[in-house]
Design a protein around this motif. Sequence first.
Motif, mmCIF file in Angstrom:
data_model
loop_
_atom_site.group_PDB
_atom_site.id
_atom_site.type_symbol
_atom_site.label_atom_id
_atom_site.label_comp_id
_atom_site.label_asym_id
_atom_site.label_seq_id
_atom_site.Cartn_x
_atom_site.Cartn_y
_atom_site.Cartn_z
ATOM 1 N N ALA A 156 0.859 -1.185 0.000
ATOM 2 C CA ALA A 156 0.000 0.000 0.000
ATOM 3 C C ALA A 156 0.895 1.234 0.000
ATOM 4 C CB ALA A 156 -0.922 0.004 1.217
ATOM 5 N N GLY A 157 0.373 2.348 -0.505
ATOM 6 C CA GLY A 157 1.136 3.586 -0.523
ATOM 7 C C GLY A 157 1.974 3.736 -1.782
ATOM 8 N N ASP A 158 2.498 4.944 -1.991
ATOM 9 C CA ASP A 158 3.297 5.251 -3.166
ATOM 10 C C ASP A 158 4.757 4.871 -2.955
ATOM 11 O OD1 ASP A 158 1.073 6.278 -4.412
ATOM 12 O OD2 ASP A 158 1.496 8.357 -3.837
ATOM 13 N N ARG A 159 5.498 4.824 -4.055
ATOM 14 C CA ARG A 159 6.925 4.509 -3.997
ATOM 15 C C ARG A 159 7.644 5.463 -3.045
ATOM 16 N NH1 ARG A 159 11.532 6.359 -6.805
ATOM 17 N NH2 ARG A 159 10.213 7.788 -7.992
ATOM 18 N N GLY A 160 8.454 4.917 -2.153
ATOM 19 C CA GLY A 160 9.186 5.709 -1.178
ATOM 20 C C GLY A 160 8.419 5.967 0.094
ATOM 21 N N ASP A 161 7.124 5.659 0.083
ATOM 22 C CA ASP A 161 6.287 5.841 1.271
ATOM 23 C C ASP A 161 5.364 4.637 1.442
ATOM 24 O OD1 ASP A 161 5.364 7.217 3.527
ATOM 25 O OD2 ASP A 161 3.686 8.092 2.407
ATOM 26 N N GLU A 162 5.841 3.486 0.946
ATOM 27 C CA GLU A 162 4.963 2.321 0.944
ATOM 28 C C GLU A 162 4.949 1.604 2.285
ATOM 29 O OE1 GLU A 162 8.243 0.865 -1.960
ATOM 30 O OE2 GLU A 162 7.824 2.740 -0.883
ATOM 31 N N ARG A 163 3.876 0.862 2.477
ATOM 32 C CA ARG A 163 3.723 -0.073 3.588
ATOM 33 C C ARG A 163 3.533 -1.454 2.973
ATOM 34 N NH1 ARG A 163 -1.021 0.772 5.673
ATOM 35 N NH2 ARG A 163 -1.649 2.141 3.970
ATOM 36 N N VAL A 164 4.271 -2.433 3.475
ATOM 37 C CA VAL A 164 4.292 -3.765 2.884
ATOM 38 C C VAL A 164 3.955 -4.789 3.954
ATOM 39 C CG1 VAL A 164 5.720 -5.454 1.643
ATOM 40 C CG2 VAL A 164 6.061 -3.001 1.255
ATOM 41 N N ARG A 165 3.254 -5.823 3.557
ATOM 42 C CA ARG A 165 3.034 -6.996 4.405
ATOM 43 C C ARG A 165 3.514 -8.208 3.626
ATOM 44 N NH1 ARG A 165 2.492 -3.080 6.857
ATOM 45 N NH2 ARG A 165 0.808 -2.442 8.259
ATOM 46 N N VAL A 166 4.317 -9.051 4.275
ATOM 47 C CA VAL A 166 4.825 -10.258 3.637
ATOM 48 C C VAL A 166 4.621 -11.424 4.595
ATOM 49 C CG1 VAL A 166 7.195 -9.781 4.416
ATOM 50 C CG2 VAL A 166 6.809 -11.286 2.454
ATOM 51 N N ASP A 179 10.890 4.236 6.277
ATOM 52 C CA ASP A 179 11.338 5.313 7.155
ATOM 53 C C ASP A 179 11.535 6.607 6.359
ATOM 54 O OD1 ASP A 179 13.814 5.192 5.851
ATOM 55 O OD2 ASP A 179 14.771 4.011 7.425
ATOM 56 N N ASP A 180 12.030 7.647 7.034
ATOM 57 C CA ASP A 180 12.119 8.959 6.384
ATOM 58 C C ASP A 180 13.211 9.023 5.315
ATOM 59 O OD1 ASP A 180 14.313 8.883 8.033
ATOM 60 O OD2 ASP A 180 13.700 10.579 9.282
ATOM 61 N N ARG A 181 14.014 7.972 5.184
ATOM 62 C CA ARG A 181 15.004 7.886 4.106
ATOM 63 C C ARG A 181 14.507 7.052 2.936
ATOM 64 N NH1 ARG A 181 19.523 5.070 7.424
ATOM 65 N NH2 ARG A 181 17.608 3.944 8.000
ATOM 66 N N GLY A 182 13.278 6.545 3.075
ATOM 67 C CA GLY A 182 12.737 5.677 2.038
ATOM 68 C C GLY A 182 13.205 4.246 2.152
ATOM 69 N N CYS A 183 13.789 3.889 3.293
ATOM 70 C CA CYS A 183 14.299 2.537 3.507
ATOM 71 C C CYS A 183 13.281 1.707 4.288
ATOM 72 C CB CYS A 183 15.613 2.579 4.282
ATOM 73 S SG CYS A 183 16.919 3.525 3.464
ATOM 74 N N PRO A 184 13.233 0.388 4.044
ATOM 75 C CA PRO A 184 12.283 -0.449 4.768
ATOM 76 C C PRO A 184 12.701 -0.654 6.219
ATOM 77 C CG PRO A 184 13.656 -1.803 3.349
ATOM 78 C CD PRO A 184 13.996 -0.382 3.034
ATOM 79 N N ALA A 185 11.735 -0.586 7.127
ATOM 80 C CA ALA A 185 11.934 -0.878 8.545
ATOM 81 C C ALA A 185 11.062 -2.072 8.892
ATOM 82 C CB ALA A 185 11.570 0.333 9.397
ATOM 83 N N TRP A 186 11.647 -3.084 9.522
ATOM 84 C CA TRP A 186 10.979 -4.366 9.730
ATOM 85 C C TRP A 186 10.434 -4.467 11.141
ATOM 86 C CZ3 TRP A 186 11.143 -6.468 5.003
ATOM 87 C CH2 TRP A 186 12.184 -6.084 4.164
ATOM 88 N N ASP A 187 9.207 -4.956 11.254
ATOM 89 C CA ASP A 187 8.604 -5.213 12.558
ATOM 90 C C ASP A 187 8.686 -6.705 12.842
ATOM 91 O OD1 ASP A 187 7.356 -4.764 14.921
ATOM 92 O OD2 ASP A 187 5.425 -4.174 14.082
ATOM 93 N N ASP A 188 8.504 -7.074 14.108
ATOM 94 C CA ASP A 188 8.521 -8.485 14.467
ATOM 95 C C ASP A 188 7.360 -9.214 13.800
ATOM 96 O OD1 ASP A 188 10.733 -8.166 16.075
ATOM 97 O OD2 ASP A 188 9.541 -7.771 17.883
ATOM 98 N N PRO A 189 7.562 -10.472 13.403
ATOM 99 C CA PRO A 189 6.470 -11.234 12.778
ATOM 100 C C PRO A 189 5.351 -11.531 13.768
ATOM 101 C CG PRO A 189 8.363 -12.646 13.189
ATOM 102 C CD PRO A 189 8.808 -11.251 13.482
ATOM 103 N N ARG A 190 4.139 -11.597 13.256
ATOM 104 C CA ARG A 190 2.974 -11.930 14.069
ATOM 105 C C ARG A 190 2.118 -12.955 13.339
ATOM 106 N NH1 ARG A 190 3.943 -6.508 14.911
ATOM 107 N NH2 ARG A 190 3.969 -5.826 17.079
#
Length: 375
Positions: A156-166, A179-190
């Motif tokens: 979801a979201g535009d390039r550089g501001d996306e939210r992903v679920r895998v 994040d604010d640099r356009g880099c992915p930040a990973w959360d713990d799996p649930r």
Amino acid sequence: MTGTDESANDRPPSSDRSTADLADPADEPAWSVAETPTDAALYAVVGTVAGPYAVGEDGIVLARDGRGDGDAENDDGDENDARAETDDTEWRVIVADGPGAHHNALNDAGVTADGERVWFAGSSGALGAYDVKTDTKYDYSAPMEKTSTWEAIAVAGDRGDERVRVANGSGEVVRVETDDRGCPAWDDPREPGSGSSIAALAADGDRFYVVDTDGGTFEEDGRTQLAETDGIAGRSETLEGDEPASRPETAETDETTSSPEAARIDISARNAAVDFFDVTATDETVRVAGDDGLVYRYDRACGNWTPTRVGESALHALAEEGGEVVAVGESGRIHRRTPTTGWRDVPTPVEEDLWGVAVGDAAVAVGESGVVVER
């Protein structure tokens, strides 16, 4: 109102009824076989601003936009002079060996809302993205040392501001924020469900949807705590703050959830006795494709599920855009509905199993042996 009864009597034109026995094949737009440079199975396809992209075995990524040279991708963003002479309707290899150059299969793909970045995920933790405007590949494989097979991905979201679920075969979903640099930040799996393998993910604005191989369907809407409903399809209660669920005897809060954005609600269909393979979502409706030719429709306003038998064989993938819905599955079967017709069988020129479909500016289905059919 949504939640239309799909019985044989008094059916409005826009219902999900199966009308294959009434369809005139001449009324359906024709699908044709496209030439592709591979015989590798293709498992997913998405539409981008540069045309459709497909992913599959050996980490292959194909595009129908004249890009790439079939041997290597242009990772520095420079213009490829040779592409100017290519046919922009030709399917070409963009990435030959996956995000990490390990030839791991890519099982699913998602695309940003602006159509400018494709994400893909697959075996041995393969995970990456490709910017279609700059021809830049990104390798994010094995985040948090997760090397199990990713089964599904949604964006979801535009390039550089996306939210992903895998999601993986252990029933875990990993949240990826930018994040604010356009880099992915990973959360713990649930685990949104009981740990059953995740079959598919879908994104719709602020919401994400998960379906698993145990018939479970879960919604993450960013405003709720986890509410279990014993598999009964009904209205999902929206909770404000720490307000208790409407059925405290069945409500459970995910103690690992540190942010309301991670909350999920079980909206599983009652007595869904088939395996689920794919899910698609709009503002009003969620659809799940399953075995035995069944499509389950969840009408958000009524909190109600309605099954429709679209065909007789398994439906592997669904796509929806502008009111058109297309389902594909075993033996090259394609089924389609529009706002003015019910479900119809669509004549197709292939017999290979189809694993992925995209609709929109172009309609494309992909499957075994590198088969691609287009409309």
